[in-house]
Design a protein around this motif. Structure first.
Motif, PDB file in Angstrom:
ATOM      1  N   PRO A   1       0.804  -1.235   0.000  1.00 48.00           N
ATOM      2  CA  PRO A   1       0.000   0.000   0.000  1.00 48.00           C
ATOM      3  C   PRO A   1       0.836   1.284   0.000  1.00 48.00           C
ATOM      4  CG  PRO A   1      -0.858  -1.559   1.601  1.00 48.00           C
ATOM      5  CD  PRO A   1       0.451  -2.102   1.139  1.00 48.00           C
ATOM      6  N   LEU A   2       2.113   1.177   0.347  1.00 48.82           N
ATOM      7  CA  LEU A   2       2.992   2.349   0.331  1.00 48.82           C
ATOM      8  C   LEU A   2       3.578   2.613  -1.049  1.00 48.82           C
ATOM      9  CD1 LEU A   2       4.926   1.843   3.700  1.00 48.82           C
ATOM     10  CD2 LEU A   2       2.763   3.015   3.291  1.00 48.82           C
ATOM     11  N   GLY A   3       3.297   1.718  -2.021  1.00 53.74           N
ATOM     12  CA  GLY A   3       3.779   1.912  -3.384  1.00 53.74           C
ATOM     13  C   GLY A   3       4.852   0.942  -3.821  1.00 53.74           C
ATOM     14  N   PHE A   4       5.305   0.077  -2.914  1.00 52.55           N
ATOM     15  CA  PHE A   4       6.349  -0.882  -3.254  1.00 52.55           C
ATOM     16  C   PHE A   4       5.780  -2.103  -3.966  1.00 52.55           C
ATOM     17  CE2 PHE A   4       8.392   1.394   0.247  1.00 52.55           C
ATOM     18  CZ  PHE A   4       9.692   1.530  -0.210  1.00 52.55           C
ATOM     19  N   SER A   5       6.611  -2.727  -4.779  1.00 56.40           N
ATOM     20  CA  SER A   5       6.349  -4.058  -5.318  1.00 56.40           C
ATOM     21  C   SER A   5       7.298  -5.019  -4.616  1.00 56.40           C
ATOM     22  CB  SER A   5       6.587  -4.085  -6.828  1.00 56.40           C
ATOM     23  OG  SER A   5       5.723  -3.180  -7.484  1.00 56.40           O
ATOM     24  N   ILE A   6       6.967  -6.315  -4.664  1.00 53.17           N
ATOM     25  CA  ILE A   6       7.744  -7.333  -3.941  1.00 53.17           C
ATOM     26  C   ILE A   6       8.057  -8.495  -4.885  1.00 53.17           C
ATOM     27  CG2 ILE A   6       7.763  -8.952  -2.000  1.00 53.17           C
ATOM     28  CD1 ILE A   6       5.699  -7.195  -0.624  1.00 53.17           C
ATOM     29  N   SER A   7       9.272  -9.036  -4.776  1.00 53.45           N
ATOM     30  CA  SER A   7       9.609 -10.247  -5.517  1.00 53.45           C
ATOM     31  C   SER A   7      10.597 -11.087  -4.707  1.00 53.45           C
ATOM     32  CB  SER A   7      10.210  -9.921  -6.893  1.00 53.45           C
ATOM     33  OG  SER A   7      11.490  -9.342  -6.757  1.00 53.45           O
TER      34      SER A   7
ATOM     35  N   TRP B   1       9.927 -19.505  12.331  1.00 47.73           N
ATOM     36  CA  TRP B   1      10.143 -19.408  10.895  1.00 47.73           C
ATOM     37  C   TRP B   1      11.193 -20.385  10.392  1.00 47.73           C
ATOM     38  CZ3 TRP B   1      10.318 -13.360  10.461  1.00 47.73           C
ATOM     39  CH2 TRP B   1       9.004 -12.886  10.461  1.00 47.73           C
ATOM     40  N   LYS B   2      12.154 -20.722  11.253  1.00 44.78           N
ATOM     41  CA  LYS B   2      13.246 -21.634  10.906  1.00 44.78           C
ATOM     42  C   LYS B   2      13.874 -21.226   9.576  1.00 44.78           C
ATOM     43  CE  LYS B   2      11.489 -25.362  13.716  1.00 44.78           C
ATOM     44  NZ  LYS B   2      10.994 -26.735  13.783  1.00 44.78           N
ATOM     45  N   GLN B   3      13.947 -22.174   8.615  1.00 49.43           N
ATOM     46  CA  GLN B   3      14.607 -21.881   7.347  1.00 49.43           C
ATOM     47  C   GLN B   3      13.681 -21.189   6.354  1.00 49.43           C
ATOM     48  OE1 GLN B   3      17.921 -22.182   6.764  1.00 49.43           O
ATOM     49  NE2 GLN B   3      17.933 -22.683   8.940  1.00 49.43           N
ATOM     50  N   ASP B   4      12.435 -20.987   6.709  1.00 53.80           N
ATOM     51  CA  ASP B   4      11.498 -20.363   5.779  1.00 53.80           C
ATOM     52  C   ASP B   4      11.415 -18.852   5.957  1.00 53.80           C
ATOM     53  OD1 ASP B   4      10.815 -22.795   4.610  1.00 53.80           O
ATOM     54  OD2 ASP B   4       9.392 -23.234   6.213  1.00 53.80           O
ATOM     55  N   MET B   5      12.454 -18.264   6.519  1.00 54.63           N
ATOM     56  CA  MET B   5      12.486 -16.822   6.697  1.00 54.63           C
ATOM     57  C   MET B   5      12.386 -16.151   5.336  1.00 54.63           C
ATOM     58  SD  MET B   5      12.755 -14.502   9.038  1.00 54.63           S
ATOM     59  CE  MET B   5      13.616 -15.177  10.435  1.00 54.63           C
ATOM     60  N   PRO B   6      11.333 -15.419   5.069  1.00 56.52           N
ATOM     61  CA  PRO B   6      11.125 -14.881   3.720  1.00 56.52           C
ATOM     62  C   PRO B   6      11.953 -13.624   3.452  1.00 56.52           C
ATOM     63  CG  PRO B   6       9.284 -14.289   5.146  1.00 56.52           C
ATOM     64  CD  PRO B   6      10.230 -15.103   5.979  1.00 56.52           C
ATOM     65  N   LEU B   7      12.981 -13.772   2.654  1.00 57.42           N
ATOM     66  CA  LEU B   7      13.798 -12.639   2.227  1.00 57.42           C
ATOM     67  C   LEU B   7      13.285 -12.197   0.863  1.00 57.42           C
ATOM     68  CD1 LEU B   7      16.317 -10.937   2.951  1.00 57.42           C
ATOM     69  CD2 LEU B   7      17.674 -12.599   1.675  1.00 57.42           C
ATOM     70  N   LYS B   8      12.947 -10.924   0.724  1.00 52.54           N
ATOM     71  CA  LYS B   8      12.329 -10.426  -0.508  1.00 52.54           C
ATOM     72  C   LYS B   8      13.006  -9.140  -0.979  1.00 52.54           C
ATOM     73  CE  LYS B   8       8.674 -13.300  -0.380  1.00 52.54           C
ATOM     74  NZ  LYS B   8       8.307 -14.237  -1.442  1.00 52.54           N
ATOM     75  N   ARG B   9      12.859  -8.897  -2.263  1.00 54.10           N
ATOM     76  CA  ARG B   9      13.197  -7.589  -2.800  1.00 54.10           C
ATOM     77  C   ARG B   9      11.956  -6.710  -2.710  1.00 54.10           C
ATOM     78  NH1 ARG B   9      16.307  -9.921  -7.259  1.00 54.10           N
ATOM     79  NH2 ARG B   9      18.495  -9.435  -6.878  1.00 54.10           N
ATOM     80  N   VAL B  10      12.148  -5.475  -2.304  1.00 54.04           N
ATOM     81  CA  VAL B  10      11.084  -4.482  -2.354  1.00 54.04           C
ATOM     82  C   VAL B  10      11.599  -3.350  -3.237  1.00 54.04           C
ATOM     83  CG1 VAL B  10      10.073  -5.092  -0.127  1.00 54.04           C
ATOM     84  CG2 VAL B  10      11.854  -3.362  -0.208  1.00 54.04           C
ATOM     85  N   TYR B  11      10.738  -2.840  -4.108  1.00 52.45           N
ATOM     86  CA  TYR B  11      11.218  -1.859  -5.081  1.00 52.45           C
ATOM     87  C   TYR B  11      10.080  -0.969  -5.546  1.00 52.45           C
ATOM     88  CZ  TYR B  11       9.542  -5.724  -7.965  1.00 52.45           C
ATOM     89  OH  TYR B  11       8.775  -6.729  -8.505  1.00 52.45           O
ATOM     90  N   MET B  12      10.480   0.176  -6.079  1.00 51.38           N
ATOM     91  CA  MET B  12       9.522   1.170  -6.543  1.00 51.38           C
ATOM     92  C   MET B  12      10.196   1.968  -7.652  1.00 51.38           C
ATOM     93  SD  MET B  12       7.703   4.275  -4.323  1.00 51.38           S
ATOM     94  CE  MET B  12       7.530   3.243  -2.873  1.00 51.38           C
ATOM     95  N   SER B  13       9.443   2.319  -8.685  1.00 49.89           N
ATOM     96  CA  SER B  13      10.010   3.145  -9.748  1.00 49.89           C
ATOM     97  C   SER B  13      10.241   4.564  -9.233  1.00 49.89           C
ATOM     98  CB  SER B  13       9.067   3.190 -10.961  1.00 49.89           C
ATOM     99  OG  SER B  13       7.921   3.966 -10.671  1.00 49.89           O
TER     100      SER B  13
END
Length: 195
Positions: A124-130, A163-175
């Protein structure tokens, strides 16, 4: 977090900041530090249909973990930590936009990109996630961010065990266009970003 550990972290953070060439947006007042560089990775499609490609200039954003840890000192409630982080990100984005607008190389910059485990609520702040590829660099980064979470989060040890090994590391980005339209000096006033 106890006082002595926070003090040690402060010294380490100063060394880290110098080694990584990170620039403060507004030291002691802004949750972001940044470094301009070329993006390396798979193409990123932003929510406004811009494409950040391998080799494009970006502003790499880092949450200033020591600063955030000092803000969270004494806070024991998980929800309050999450709300505190969101509030500081929201307060910091206009200054980040102003920093980008003032850069000499602003025309080259395609967007802002960061890597984090703290990605809930950023869309909602304008970021995309991958997702990120789990190569040696991102494995190290995940280990480092897990350590930061354990230190900052009021229930960090239990959260890591859950979370163990499923710690979700993501890219967050915005144009760049999205950042400036939403948070720049000439942005349209909105009422949707209340906390």
């Amino acid at each position: 977090m106890n006082t002595s550990l926070l003090m040690l972290w402060r010294y380490w953070d100063e060394i880290y900041q110098r080694c990584t060439r990170l620039t403060y947006i507004e030291k002691g007042k802004n949750i972001f530090r940044v470094v301009p560089l070329r993006y390396r990775g798979e193409p990123l499609r932003t929510s406004d249909e811009q494409i950040i490609q391998d080799g494009d200039f970006i502003l790499k954003i880092h949450i200033h973990n020591y600063y955030f840890a000092s803000l969270c000192r004494g806070v024991q409630d998980e929800l309050r930590v999450a709300l505190l982080l969101r509030r500081h990100i929201l307060q910091s984005l206009p200054k980040l936009a102003a920093f980008l607008e003032a850069m000499e190389e602003r025309e080259k910059i395609k967007g802002i990109v960061g890597t984090t485990m703290l990605h809930k609520g950023v869309v909602p702040l304008g970021f995309s996630i991958s997702d990120v590829p789990m190569n040696w660099f991102f494995r190290y980064k995940r280990w480092y961010l897990r350590l930061m979470l354990r230190l900052v989060h009021p229930d960090g040890k239990r959260r890591l065990q859950t979370w163990k090994q499923d710690m979700p590391l993501k890219r967050v980005y915005m144009s760049k266009e999205m950042l400036l339209a939403r948070y720049g000096q000439n942005r349209q006033q909105t009422t949707g970003d209340t906390l």
